[in-house]
Design a protein around this motif. Structure first.
Motif, PDB file in Angstrom:
ATOM      1  N   GLY A  21       0.816  -1.208   0.000  1.00  0.00           N
ATOM      2  CA  GLY A  21       0.000   0.000   0.000  1.00  0.00           C
ATOM      3  C   GLY A  21       0.847   1.254   0.000  1.00  0.00           C
ATOM      4  O   GLY A  21       0.595   2.187  -0.770  1.00  0.00           O
ATOM      5  N   LEU A  22       1.859   1.283   0.847  1.00  0.00           N
ATOM      6  CA  LEU A  22       2.745   2.450   0.914  1.00  0.00           C
ATOM      7  C   LEU A  22       3.507   2.630  -0.396  1.00  0.00           C
ATOM      8  O   LEU A  22       3.690   3.750  -0.879  1.00  0.00           O
ATOM      9  N   SER A  24       2.542   1.688  -3.435  1.00  0.00           N
ATOM     10  CA  SER A  24       1.642   2.189  -4.475  1.00  0.00           C
ATOM     11  C   SER A  24       1.301   3.660  -4.253  1.00  0.00           C
ATOM     12  O   SER A  24       1.104   4.417  -5.211  1.00  0.00           O
ATOM     13  N   LEU A  25       1.255   4.078  -2.985  1.00  0.00           N
ATOM     14  CA  LEU A  25       0.937   5.475  -2.674  1.00  0.00           C
ATOM     15  C   LEU A  25       2.096   6.401  -3.008  1.00  0.00           C
ATOM     16  O   LEU A  25       1.895   7.524  -3.496  1.00  0.00           O
ATOM     17  N   LEU A  26       3.318   5.942  -2.767  1.00  0.00           N
ATOM     18  CA  LEU A  26       4.486   6.800  -2.912  1.00  0.00           C
ATOM     19  C   LEU A  26       5.117   6.769  -4.296  1.00  0.00           C
ATOM     20  O   LEU A  26       5.886   7.674  -4.626  1.00  0.00           O
ATOM     21  N   PHE A 217      -6.151  -0.948   4.278  1.00  0.00           N
ATOM     22  CA  PHE A 217      -5.142   0.096   4.110  1.00  0.00           C
ATOM     23  C   PHE A 217      -4.580   0.079   2.695  1.00  0.00           C
ATOM     24  O   PHE A 217      -4.443   1.120   2.048  1.00  0.00           O
ATOM     25  N   PHE A 218      -4.269  -1.126   2.209  1.00  0.00           N
ATOM     26  CA  PHE A 218      -3.779  -1.234   0.827  1.00  0.00           C
ATOM     27  C   PHE A 218      -4.816  -0.690  -0.155  1.00  0.00           C
ATOM     28  O   PHE A 218      -4.473   0.050  -1.080  1.00  0.00           O
ATOM     29  N   LEU A 220      -7.177   1.502   0.340  1.00  0.00           N
ATOM     30  CA  LEU A 220      -7.251   2.955   0.452  1.00  0.00           C
ATOM     31  C   LEU A 220      -6.104   3.618  -0.311  1.00  0.00           C
ATOM     32  O   LEU A 220      -6.315   4.588  -1.052  1.00  0.00           O
ATOM     33  N   CYS A 221      -4.898   3.094  -0.145  1.00  0.00           N
ATOM     34  CA  CYS A 221      -3.730   3.678  -0.813  1.00  0.00           C
ATOM     35  C   CYS A 221      -3.816   3.494  -2.323  1.00  0.00           C
ATOM     36  O   CYS A 221      -3.671   4.457  -3.091  1.00  0.00           O
ATOM     37  N   PHE A 222      -4.048   2.265  -2.758  1.00  0.00           N
ATOM     38  CA  PHE A 222      -4.018   1.963  -4.188  1.00  0.00           C
ATOM     39  C   PHE A 222      -5.209   2.564  -4.918  1.00  0.00           C
ATOM     40  O   PHE A 222      -5.052   3.274  -5.921  1.00  0.00           O
ATOM     41  N   LYS A 225      -5.357   6.439  -4.882  1.00  0.00           N
ATOM     42  CA  LYS A 225      -4.478   7.055  -5.878  1.00  0.00           C
ATOM     43  C   LYS A 225      -5.075   6.937  -7.271  1.00  0.00           C
ATOM     44  O   LYS A 225      -4.974   7.863  -8.085  1.00  0.00           O
TER      45      LYS A 225
END
Length: 253
Positions: A21-22, A24-26, A217-218, A220-222, A225
């Motif tokens: 998740g982090l 894919s977000l970053l 969480f994953f 939400l991040c993916f 974005k």
């Protein structure tokens, strides 16, 4: 057949989801499919959208469903019911959504990554809920369970309805983009993504588990974005795109 829970792999797998998740977000670019796919890729490196969606989503249904069938009774403990919700989502994504979608060809590299992710996540959620999760007898009336189930079905309804509205934008054979209208698209560009995020937040609440939270969480991040970049795409492509419409959260973001 009874199996002793191995908690360390569950924790490691959940941490891996958080890491995905982090990442894919970053990363500097969004997921490479749909309107964000590289349309100039050679045909040999692409799959038809329907085939890609079917094959990549299939493990998220088959793997946990196979674990459910292997472990014995399908009804009773809260864990089996909660895993049934997970399987229900991916049954729809595999056997209904995949054959209704009118999306663009799928990059092979993106497909392979999605296939691996769905296989690992399907096993993680299934293994935890069948062999590791312990819920009290009154869990079915616990506010975490009831509110989580409500959010899950609300999110699923939003997701399915939003996908339906997107499909209606194009006639068979059309590939041009149009401005989504109706439903939550009135307020946000990523209504389909919003619905799925709500779904998995509800799942995390109902399971009250680290694997469930990590997957939410994953998502939400993916998906968040993806919604952001979809919103930017629409704003650039359509001069008359509604300026009051947000990317993911109505009236806020």
């Amino acid at each position: 057949m009874p199996t002793v829970c191995q908690l360390n792999p569950v924790l490691a797998g959940s941490a891996l989801l958080v890491g995905f998740g982090l990442f894919s977000l970053l990363r500097s670019s969004p997921g490479g499919y749909g309107k964000r796919a590289e349309c100039l890729l050679p045909l040999a490196t692409q799959l038809p959208a329907r085939i890609a969606w079917f094959l990549q989503e299939l493990p998220s249904f088959v793997v946990p469903a196979g674990l459910l069938a292997w472990q014995g009774p399908l009804f009773g403990p809260p864990g089996t019911l909660l895993l049934g919700l997970f399987c229900g989502h991916y049954f729809h994504r595999t056997f209904i959504y995949a054959f209704l979608t009118r999306g663009r060809p799928f990059p092979l590299a993106t497909f392979i990554c999605a296939l691996i992710f769905c296989t690992l996540n399907g096993f993680l959620q299934g293994y935890y809920l069948i062999y590791c999760a312990e819920y009290p007898d009154e869990w079915f009336t616990d506010v975490r369970f009831t509110s989580g189930i409500l959010l899950f079905f609300l999110g699923m309804a939003i997701n399915i309805h939003s996908d339906y509205l997107l499909r209606q934008l194009r006639k068979p054979g059309e590939i041009s983009y149009k401005i989504p209208q109706g439903g939550l698209f009135t307020y946000i560009s990523g209504a389909n993504y919003f619905g799925e995020i709500v779904e998995w937040i509800g799942y995390a609440m109902a399971t009250w588990s680290f694997p469930g939270l990590a997957f939410a969480f994953f998502s939400l991040c993916f998906l968040g974005k993806q919604a952001y970049y979809s919103h930017r795409f629409y704003l650039k492509k359509f001069q008359d795109y509604p300026k009051s419409r947000k990317a993911l959260i109505p009236f806020i973001f």
